[in-house]
Design a protein around this motif. Sequence first.
Motif, PDB file in Angstrom:
ATOM      1  N   LYS A 305      54.651  22.833  -9.444  1.00 30.36           N
ATOM      2  CA  LYS A 305      54.966  24.147  -9.949  1.00 30.36           C
ATOM      3  C   LYS A 305      53.876  25.148  -9.599  1.00 30.36           C
ATOM      4  N   LEU A 306      52.662  24.707  -9.740  1.00 30.30           N
ATOM      5  CA  LEU A 306      51.566  25.593  -9.389  1.00 30.30           C
ATOM      6  C   LEU A 306      51.627  25.974  -7.923  1.00 30.30           C
ATOM      7  N   ALA A 307      52.052  25.042  -7.119  1.00 27.27           N
ATOM      8  CA  ALA A 307      52.124  25.338  -5.689  1.00 27.27           C
ATOM      9  C   ALA A 307      53.120  26.444  -5.408  1.00 27.27           C
ATOM     10  N   THR A 308      54.189  26.436  -6.134  1.00 33.27           N
ATOM     11  CA  THR A 308      55.204  27.429  -5.829  1.00 33.27           C
ATOM     12  C   THR A 308      55.003  28.728  -6.578  1.00 33.27           C
ATOM     13  N   VAL A 309      54.337  28.616  -7.692  1.00 30.58           N
ATOM     14  CA  VAL A 309      54.219  29.807  -8.519  1.00 30.58           C
ATOM     15  C   VAL A 309      53.210  30.782  -7.972  1.00 30.58           C
ATOM     16  N   ASN A 310      52.102  30.268  -7.525  1.00 31.09           N
ATOM     17  CA  ASN A 310      50.976  31.164  -7.258  1.00 31.09           C
ATOM     18  C   ASN A 310      50.544  31.186  -5.820  1.00 31.09           C
ATOM     19  N   PRO A 311      51.344  31.659  -4.974  1.00 30.53           N
ATOM     20  CA  PRO A 311      50.848  31.791  -3.611  1.00 30.53           C
ATOM     21  C   PRO A 311      49.949  33.008  -3.434  1.00 30.53           C
TER      22      PRO A 311
ATOM     23  N   LYS B  24      36.505  23.447 -11.982  1.00 30.25           N
ATOM     24  CA  LYS B  24      36.622  22.934 -10.614  1.00 30.25           C
ATOM     25  C   LYS B  24      38.022  23.146 -10.063  1.00 30.25           C
ATOM     26  N   PHE B  25      38.978  22.914 -10.916  1.00 28.92           N
ATOM     27  CA  PHE B  25      40.332  23.040 -10.435  1.00 28.92           C
ATOM     28  C   PHE B  25      40.647  24.469 -10.080  1.00 28.92           C
ATOM     29  N   LEU B  26      40.202  25.393 -10.892  1.00 30.61           N
ATOM     30  CA  LEU B  26      40.486  26.785 -10.604  1.00 30.61           C
ATOM     31  C   LEU B  26      39.790  27.248  -9.344  1.00 30.61           C
ATOM     32  N   ARG B  27      38.600  26.742  -9.168  1.00 28.63           N
ATOM     33  CA  ARG B  27      37.910  27.104  -7.928  1.00 28.63           C
ATOM     34  C   ARG B  27      38.669  26.593  -6.717  1.00 28.63           C
ATOM     35  N   ALA B  28      39.140  25.352  -6.861  1.00 28.45           N
ATOM     36  CA  ALA B  28      39.902  24.787  -5.744  1.00 28.45           C
ATOM     37  C   ALA B  28      41.163  25.594  -5.490  1.00 28.45           C
ATOM     38  N   MET B  29      41.801  26.003  -6.562  1.00 28.87           N
ATOM     39  CA  MET B  29      43.009  26.788  -6.409  1.00 28.87           C
ATOM     40  C   MET B  29      42.710  28.118  -5.725  1.00 28.87           C
ATOM     41  N   ASN B  30      41.613  28.708  -6.124  1.00 27.85           N
ATOM     42  CA  ASN B  30      41.254  29.981  -5.492  1.00 27.85           C
ATOM     43  C   ASN B  30      41.029  29.802  -4.003  1.00 27.85           C
ATOM     44  N   LYS B  31      40.343  28.724  -3.710  1.00 29.17           N
ATOM     45  CA  LYS B  31      40.106  28.454  -2.285  1.00 29.17           C
ATOM     46  C   LYS B  31      41.410  28.321  -1.533  1.00 29.17           C
ATOM     47  N   LEU B  32      42.310  27.568  -2.139  1.00 30.06           N
ATOM     48  CA  LEU B  32      43.586  27.368  -1.467  1.00 30.06           C
ATOM     49  C   LEU B  32      44.330  28.683  -1.316  1.00 30.06           C
ATOM     50  N   ASN B  33      44.277  29.472  -2.348  1.00 32.91           N
ATOM     51  CA  ASN B  33      44.977  30.742  -2.261  1.00 32.91           C
ATOM     52  C   ASN B  33      44.377  31.629  -1.196  1.00 32.91           C
ATOM     53  N   ALA B  57      43.712  18.510  -7.836  1.00 34.25           N
ATOM     54  CA  ALA B  57      43.705  18.141  -9.251  1.00 34.25           C
ATOM     55  C   ALA B  57      43.013  16.798  -9.456  1.00 34.25           C
ATOM     56  N   HIS B  58      43.403  15.823  -8.650  1.00 35.19           N
ATOM     57  CA  HIS B  58      42.781  14.510  -8.797  1.00 35.19           C
ATOM     58  C   HIS B  58      41.296  14.565  -8.509  1.00 35.19           C
ATOM     59  N   ALA B  59      40.948  15.272  -7.460  1.00 36.50           N
ATOM     60  CA  ALA B  59      39.542  15.296  -7.071  1.00 36.50           C
ATOM     61  C   ALA B  59      38.691  16.022  -8.108  1.00 36.50           C
ATOM     62  N   SER B  60      39.203  17.124  -8.603  1.00 32.53           N
ATOM     63  CA  SER B  60      38.387  17.847  -9.575  1.00 32.53           C
ATOM     64  C   SER B  60      38.306  17.089 -10.887  1.00 32.53           C
ATOM     65  N   MET B  61      39.350  16.380 -11.219  1.00 33.40           N
ATOM     66  CA  MET B  61      39.269  15.552 -12.421  1.00 33.40           C
ATOM     67  C   MET B  61      38.222  14.473 -12.253  1.00 33.40           C
ATOM     68  N   ALA B  62      38.269  13.813 -11.111  1.00 34.26           N
ATOM     69  CA  ALA B  62      37.315  12.728 -10.890  1.00 34.26           C
ATOM     70  C   ALA B  62      35.886  13.250 -10.838  1.00 34.26           C
ATOM     71  N   SER B  63      35.693  14.380 -10.216  1.00 33.37           N
ATOM     72  CA  SER B  63      34.323  14.873 -10.145  1.00 33.37           C
ATOM     73  C   SER B  63      33.879  15.457 -11.470  1.00 33.37           C
ATOM     74  N   ALA B  64      34.817  15.882 -12.294  1.00 35.52           N
ATOM     75  CA  ALA B  64      34.429  16.320 -13.631  1.00 35.52           C
ATOM     76  C   ALA B  64      33.970  15.131 -14.459  1.00 35.52           C
ATOM     77  N   THR B 168      48.934  23.006 -17.548  1.00 39.25           N
ATOM     78  CA  THR B 168      50.009  23.780 -18.164  1.00 39.25           C
ATOM     79  C   THR B 168      49.490  25.122 -18.661  1.00 39.25           C
ATOM     80  N   ASN B 169      48.259  25.104 -19.142  1.00 36.72           N
ATOM     81  CA  ASN B 169      47.706  26.387 -19.560  1.00 36.72           C
ATOM     82  C   ASN B 169      47.564  27.346 -18.390  1.00 36.72           C
ATOM     83  N   ILE B 170      47.137  26.812 -17.299  1.00 38.12           N
ATOM     84  CA  ILE B 170      46.996  27.668 -16.123  1.00 38.12           C
ATOM     85  C   ILE B 170      48.344  28.239 -15.736  1.00 38.12           C
TER      86      ILE B 170
END
Lengths: 410, 182
Positions: A305-311, B24-33, B57-64, B168-170
């Motif tokens: 879901k995150l993949a599709t929601v936030n491009p 970590k996850f948010l940073r990764a997401m930002n990078k991806l974006n 997600a898995h990587a940031s969880m593990a590194s956390a 889910t919060n994100i």
Amino acid sequence: MDMSGNDTNVGPPKPSEDAVDYRVATLSNNVTNASIEMITSANRMVKSSSCSSSAPMVDSFCPSVWEQQSLGYCDTSVRNGALLNALPHSLTHFPTDPAFIERAARFSCFSNGGSFSEMVNPLTILDPLNPRNRAVGPVVGPNEVFLGNGSNPLKDEKNGVDLGGNQSDGAEFSRSGEREVSNGNGWKKRKRIEKKNENNEAQQTCVETTEIRRNPRGKNGNLEPQGSDPPKEDYIHVRARRGQATNSHSLAERIRREKISERMKLLQDLVPGCSKQVTGKAVMLDEIINYVQSLQRQVEFLSMKLATVNPRMDFNIEGLIAKDILQPRTGLSSSIPFPNDMTMLFPPFQPTVNVGGGFRQPSSQHMQAPSTAWEDEFHNVFRNGFNSSSPPNNSQDLSVTLPGHMKDEI
Amino acid sequence: MTDHKNHQIPTAKPSSIKTRFAIKFLRAMNKLNNKNKNNKNTMSEKHKRFLAIRAAAHASMASAVGPRRAWSRAVLRKIPNQQKQLHYSLMNKQRTRRRNIRRNRILLITRGNPNRENYDHEENEDEDEEEEDLRELVPGGKEMDFCRLLNETAHYIKCLRTQVQVMTNILHHSSPSNILYK
């Protein structure tokens, strides 16, 4: 009687005190000598065999005396009984009955050589143990588990009270042995705690138990090398319970089973679907596996879901975290049924997103297997999960086929 | 948002696993974006993005969690990030070697199959399958003895839960419409 001239008086004529002092000195060096155990056990024994009023006195007395390196007082006073007046005030409560003095004297003479033969002779109980110990020693040797090789004579000699204490000690050992694994001091502490427990419960027969407990330690290795061994290796000290086999394998099995059941209880609390009465080991494992699978699937679904929601969006990290932590999702803890129509899922996968399309968290979904009306992959995936078929295939199906499915729809 | 603070919501510690993972996850997401600025939005792109996010997600969880847990170490090993791998492996060489020696000894005693057969006949067959299943589920579970596996499973479950919560919060915060959520 002058206490200040202690060293000069005590030194030459009484070599036993020297030996005792030496051991006192090494006490602080964390050497696990059996003789130290002897002294502590002598204390405990003294404590137990004397009247109860003197017990705390003895306890408080001896460490303080040792700190001053004037253990000679203890010995001399015990032997003669005449020095009681001259001793520190705490000693006035020291019992003077001859039996006690004899016993303490006997134990003080152990510190002379520290050899086990000396120890054994006055206490004939240990003799039947020795061949057993020797036989067991090399077998168990490098391994972890100590036999309760005192258990058989224990059966013969002791009442159930003592063994009740031993049982709890055994359980305590198996647990504490795991935690204080490489700590020689921890081992000593364990032994002392155990001795205290014993003395509280069965005062008469504590002598034998302490001696017996010490023996396997001695027989499994020499005194000196063992001083260095425990910190490196870990020994799990176990006591065989009454009526149970003392085979090393069965003991190990018992330890293992206890550990496992302990952990299963912890897992029961973690996994929401487990009622306390239902559990057998297999059922528990089933539940655990289902739960882990469902959690993993949730993560995958969310990442989809995150993949599709936030491009496009950039995350404001600090702001999000401030909000994030304060709002655990309520939907997770309650068992919310899935929405019945799959169409809810479709909007999230379009660029113009309406995420809040009624999608609820698949939490504890595995509990409601028959009631869901999912179609397509989700239906199959979760149902298969409830029957605990091969999980990795399912998760991969979920990830691979769903976008494909979306492709058809879009 | 301030109303929520007054409710009885447990506030996480600033350095809890939850916060570490979230950061970590948010940073990764930002990078991806940022990488994916050109929005093709085809299915293959989405699929790739999905895979990347899942891996993140898995990587940031593990590194956390760090190298403290066997399962997190197993996950970290799979990341093709050599620096991290080297770092953790160097840190843990001594510790794991000693631990492995100990563990092997315990395994020698407790896991000897002929002994097991003597004592639990019925239990073995049923549980072995599930044990294998569990080992497949929990990362790094194949080389542990059963007790350790249960430990790791407990911790893994906790971490998965926090992961789901945070994600889910994100989602919730990043979605434009919050109507149907409470």
